[in-house]
Design a protein around this motif. Structure first.
Motif, mmCIF file in Angstrom:
data_model
loop_
_atom_site.group_PDB
_atom_site.id
_atom_site.type_symbol
_atom_site.label_atom_id
_atom_site.label_comp_id
_atom_site.label_asym_id
_atom_site.label_seq_id
_atom_site.Cartn_x
_atom_site.Cartn_y
_atom_site.Cartn_z
ATOM 1 N N VAL A 80 0.323 -0.309 -8.064
ATOM 2 C CA VAL A 80 0.537 0.535 -6.536
ATOM 3 C C VAL A 80 2.314 0.139 -6.820
ATOM 4 O O VAL A 80 2.999 -0.963 -6.339
ATOM 5 N N ASN A 81 3.238 1.167 -6.983
ATOM 6 C CA ASN A 81 4.893 0.733 -6.423
ATOM 7 C C ASN A 81 5.252 1.166 -5.290
ATOM 8 O O ASN A 81 6.734 1.866 -5.323
ATOM 9 N N LEU A 82 4.443 0.505 -4.423
ATOM 10 C CA LEU A 82 5.055 1.546 -2.688
ATOM 11 C C LEU A 82 5.663 0.603 -2.044
ATOM 12 O O LEU A 82 5.942 -0.848 -2.194
ATOM 13 N N ARG A 83 7.309 0.989 -1.605
ATOM 14 C CA ARG A 83 7.799 -0.257 -1.170
ATOM 15 C C ARG A 83 7.909 -0.749 0.098
ATOM 16 O O ARG A 83 7.015 0.195 0.644
ATOM 17 N N ASN A 84 8.307 -1.978 0.852
ATOM 18 C CA ASN A 84 7.756 -2.371 1.977
ATOM 19 C C ASN A 84 8.754 -3.519 1.943
ATOM 20 O O ASN A 84 8.818 -4.608 1.338
ATOM 21 N N ASN A 85 9.661 -3.006 2.788
ATOM 22 C CA ASN A 85 10.889 -3.210 3.102
ATOM 23 C C ASN A 85 10.616 -4.306 4.613
ATOM 24 O O ASN A 85 12.042 -4.189 5.292
ATOM 25 N N HIS A 86 9.940 -3.724 4.715
ATOM 26 C CA HIS A 86 10.035 -3.738 6.476
ATOM 27 C C HIS A 86 10.412 -5.349 6.729
ATOM 28 O O HIS A 86 10.889 -5.532 7.821
ATOM 29 N N ALA A 87 9.957 -6.487 6.727
ATOM 30 C CA ALA A 87 10.468 -7.774 6.643
ATOM 31 C C ALA A 87 11.571 -7.674 6.867
ATOM 32 O O ALA A 87 12.194 -7.950 7.812
ATOM 33 N N GLN A 88 12.541 -7.341 6.564
ATOM 34 C CA GLN A 88 14.315 -7.700 5.909
ATOM 35 C C GLN A 88 14.257 -6.309 7.066
ATOM 36 O O GLN A 88 15.454 -7.191 8.391
ATOM 37 N N TYR A 89 13.834 -5.327 7.783
ATOM 38 C CA TYR A 89 13.677 -4.820 9.044
ATOM 39 C C TYR A 89 13.616 -5.516 10.197
ATOM 40 O O TYR A 89 13.794 -5.345 11.280
ATOM 41 N N ILE A 90 12.097 -5.602 10.073
ATOM 42 C CA ILE A 90 12.022 -6.405 11.496
ATOM 43 C C ILE A 90 13.202 -7.880 11.661
ATOM 44 O O ILE A 90 13.814 -8.560 12.678
ATOM 45 N N PHE A 91 14.071 -8.677 10.095
ATOM 46 C CA PHE A 91 14.818 -9.520 10.614
ATOM 47 C C PHE A 91 16.217 -8.813 10.962
ATOM 48 O O PHE A 91 16.968 -9.173 11.709
ATOM 49 N N THR A 92 16.132 -7.673 10.670
ATOM 50 C CA THR A 92 17.741 -6.524 10.872
ATOM 51 C C THR A 92 17.627 -6.274 12.557
ATOM 52 O O THR A 92 18.248 -7.253 12.900
ATOM 53 N N ILE B 245 12.717 -3.184 20.586
ATOM 54 C CA ILE B 245 12.005 -1.945 20.256
ATOM 55 C C ILE B 245 11.247 -1.442 18.958
ATOM 56 O O ILE B 245 10.443 -1.957 18.302
ATOM 57 N N LEU B 246 12.741 -1.920 18.278
ATOM 58 C CA LEU B 246 12.756 -1.292 17.092
ATOM 59 C C LEU B 246 12.491 -1.924 15.676
ATOM 60 O O LEU B 246 11.368 -2.112 15.209
ATOM 61 N N GLY B 247 12.270 -3.320 15.951
ATOM 62 C CA GLY B 247 11.533 -4.848 15.488
ATOM 63 C C GLY B 247 10.406 -4.395 15.548
ATOM 64 O O GLY B 247 9.735 -4.870 14.759
ATOM 65 N N THR B 248 10.292 -4.593 16.862
ATOM 66 C CA THR B 248 8.235 -4.557 17.454
ATOM 67 C C THR B 248 8.043 -3.071 16.979
ATOM 68 O O THR B 248 6.602 -3.754 15.491
ATOM 69 N N TRP B 249 8.660 -2.529 16.177
ATOM 70 C CA TRP B 249 7.913 -1.211 15.839
ATOM 71 C C TRP B 249 7.829 -1.461 14.311
ATOM 72 O O TRP B 249 6.686 -1.277 13.565
ATOM 73 N N GLN B 250 9.096 -1.649 13.596
ATOM 74 C CA GLN B 250 8.233 -2.587 12.619
ATOM 75 C C GLN B 250 8.092 -3.327 11.958
ATOM 76 O O GLN B 250 7.334 -4.029 10.974
ATOM 77 N N VAL B 251 7.457 -4.703 13.454
ATOM 78 C CA VAL B 251 6.212 -5.589 12.797
ATOM 79 C C VAL B 251 4.772 -4.206 12.684
ATOM 80 O O VAL B 251 4.305 -5.291 11.615
ATOM 81 N N GLN B 252 4.258 -3.708 13.878
ATOM 82 C CA GLN B 252 3.358 -2.137 13.358
ATOM 83 C C GLN B 252 3.370 -1.407 11.928
ATOM 84 O O GLN B 252 2.302 -2.154 11.109
ATOM 85 N N ARG B 253 4.778 -1.520 11.789
ATOM 86 C CA ARG B 253 5.030 -0.832 10.466
ATOM 87 C C ARG B 253 4.407 -1.565 9.119
ATOM 88 O O ARG B 253 4.192 -1.556 8.534
ATOM 89 N N LEU B 254 4.800 -2.661 9.198
ATOM 90 C CA LEU B 254 4.743 -3.920 8.210
ATOM 91 C C LEU B 254 2.707 -4.167 7.845
ATOM 92 O O LEU B 254 2.566 -4.285 7.384
ATOM 93 N N LYS B 255 2.666 -4.338 9.088
ATOM 94 C CA LYS B 255 1.348 -4.574 9.412
ATOM 95 C C LYS B 255 0.065 -2.937 8.577
ATOM 96 O O LYS B 255 -1.075 -3.282 7.815
ATOM 97 N N TRP B 256 0.684 -1.470 9.104
ATOM 98 C CA TRP B 256 0.302 -0.462 8.534
ATOM 99 C C TRP B 256 0.158 -0.834 6.757
ATOM 100 O O TRP B 256 0.079 0.173 5.955
ATOM 101 N N LYS B 257 1.849 -0.691 6.494
ATOM 102 C CA LYS B 257 1.874 -0.958 4.894
ATOM 103 C C LYS B 257 1.140 -1.963 4.304
ATOM 104 O O LYS B 257 1.306 -1.549 3.220
ATOM 105 N N THR B 258 1.060 -3.380 4.977
ATOM 106 C CA THR B 258 0.873 -4.257 4.232
ATOM 107 C C THR B 258 -1.054 -3.727 3.557
ATOM 108 O O THR B 258 -1.519 -3.990 2.837
ATOM 109 N N ASP B 259 -1.601 -3.586 4.592
ATOM 110 C CA ASP B 259 -2.576 -2.596 4.802
ATOM 111 C C ASP B 259 -3.255 -1.861 3.497
ATOM 112 O O ASP B 259 -4.072 -1.361 3.028
ATOM 113 N N LEU B 260 -1.913 -0.983 4.133
ATOM 114 C CA LEU B 260 -2.324 0.021 2.747
ATOM 115 C C LEU B 260 -2.208 0.171 1.471
ATOM 116 O O LEU B 260 -3.262 0.095 0.279
ATOM 117 N N ILE B 261 -1.153 -1.144 0.984
ATOM 118 C CA ILE B 261 -1.329 -1.777 -0.060
ATOM 119 C C ILE B 261 -2.042 -2.308 -0.682
ATOM 120 O O ILE B 261 -3.042 -2.176 -1.516
#
Length: 330
Positions: free
Chosen positions: A283-295, A97-113
């Motif tokens: 833009v200096n926003l951190r985007n580490n969601h791909a690492q969280y997805i793998f973890t 569930i947390l990995g799926t949530w990080q997939v959504q967060r990755l999409k949100w952060k990518t669109d924001l950047i």
């Protein structure tokens, strides 16, 4: 001598008759036995001093074997724990569930950047005389231009701040705009700690006339729980609290960060004169969601394998598991 010989013969016959008197007729003559009689060693109570050697206090020629120790009956079978299986099953489900949530967060952060980087490539927007602070987040990272005079008497140094391994401050100066426009806060950039005193800087670091500032319009910063509170009455600022700093300096809670092109030789010259060094326009926003997805997905896969290995183990046929005799001293 002649009389002694018959006497010895009679004694021999008498002894032989006494030996065979108590033996049944026809039984063979017994031979001397060489077999050793079996005898068990009596158990003894162990004392506190019997820690070094088990056979220290035994009589010579005797020994104390481990088979003489009292045995303990223990269970040797395997019994599956339902609570343990349920707990182990929760881990892969939660991790998935947390990995799926990080997939959504990755999409949100990518669109924001991507949206913020699109604002960077647009032409600078002239800052209006009056600004609604609640609308600033909609223009975050928007390039703007403002004209006015710096109020160096209300300068605020936020620090400590590190840059290239050297300690320093962020210089925040109110910009007083003409024609009745509001005063805004301008983050001019970084200076070294030794340039904290305005008297140590060159005249170019403290422009007195009308200046035009180009930078990024930023929304107010968020303070974390580990940052100490500012002390404006002492001139100590540890965090850019836009609203607090605006109230102290009589400005509008609007924050602009001056931008500069990253040129190393120019930065060395600015640092030597005490001129604040602005930030690059990026833009200096951190985007580490791909690492969280793998973890999280990796944890879900590993715990799923563990659950399968535990679940497939056979359980004892009867409720009473097989018992064995175990010695504590083995």
């Amino acid at each position: 001598m002649k009389s002694a010989i018959p006497t010895i013969q009679r004694l021999s016959r008498t002894t032989a008759n006494a030996t065979t008197r108590f033996r049944p007729a026809g039984s063979p003559t017994p031979r001397p036995s060489t077999r050793r009689t079996f005898a068990t060693t009596p158990r003894r109570t162990k004392s506190k001093d019997d820690n070094k050697d088990e056979n220290t206090h035994l009589p010579p020629g005797e020994f104390f074997s481990v088979v003489d120790e009292p045995g303990t009956i223990v269970r040797a079978g395997y019994r599956r724990s339902t609570a343990g299986l349920l707990f182990l099953a929760i881990i892969p489900v939660t991790a998935f569930i947390l990995g799926t949530w990080q997939v959504q967060r990755l999409k949100w952060k990518t669109d924001l950047i991507a949206r913020l980087e699109d604002r960077l490539v647009r032409d600078p927007l002239p800052l209006p005389p009056r600004i609604d602070p609640s609308a600033v987040p909609e223009f975050d990272y928007r390039r703007v231009v403002a004209t006015g005079r710096f109020r160096h008497d209300r300068e605020m140094l936020i620090g400590p701040r590190m840059r290239d391994g050297e300690q320093g401050y962020m210089v925040v100066t109110p910009l007083e705009r003409p024609d009745g426009a509001s005063t805004i806060l301008v983050n001019r950039g970084w200076i070294s700690k030794k340039m904290g005193d305005q008297r140590a800087r060159s005249p170019d670091a403290l422009p007195r006339g009308m200046v035009t500032v180009e930078g990024l319009l930023r929304e107010p910063w968020k303070k974390n729980m580990f940052t100490p509170d500012n002390k404006p009455e002492k001139g100590e600022f540890y965090f850019p609290d836009v609203r607090e700093m605006a109230a102290w300096s009589g400005s509008e809670p609007v924050w602009i960060e001056v931008t500069m092109e990253p040129e190393y030789l120019r930065f060395l010259d600015l640092q030597a004169q005490g001129i604040p060094i602005g930030r690059p326009a990026e833009v200096n926003l951190r985007n580490n969601h791909a690492q969280y997805i793998f973890t999280w997905y990796g944890l879900a896969a590993a715990t799923s394998v563990m659950l399968w290995m535990v679940a497939k183990r056979p359980v004892s046929a009867s409720e009473a598991a097989r018992r064995v005799r175990m010695n504590k001293q083995w």
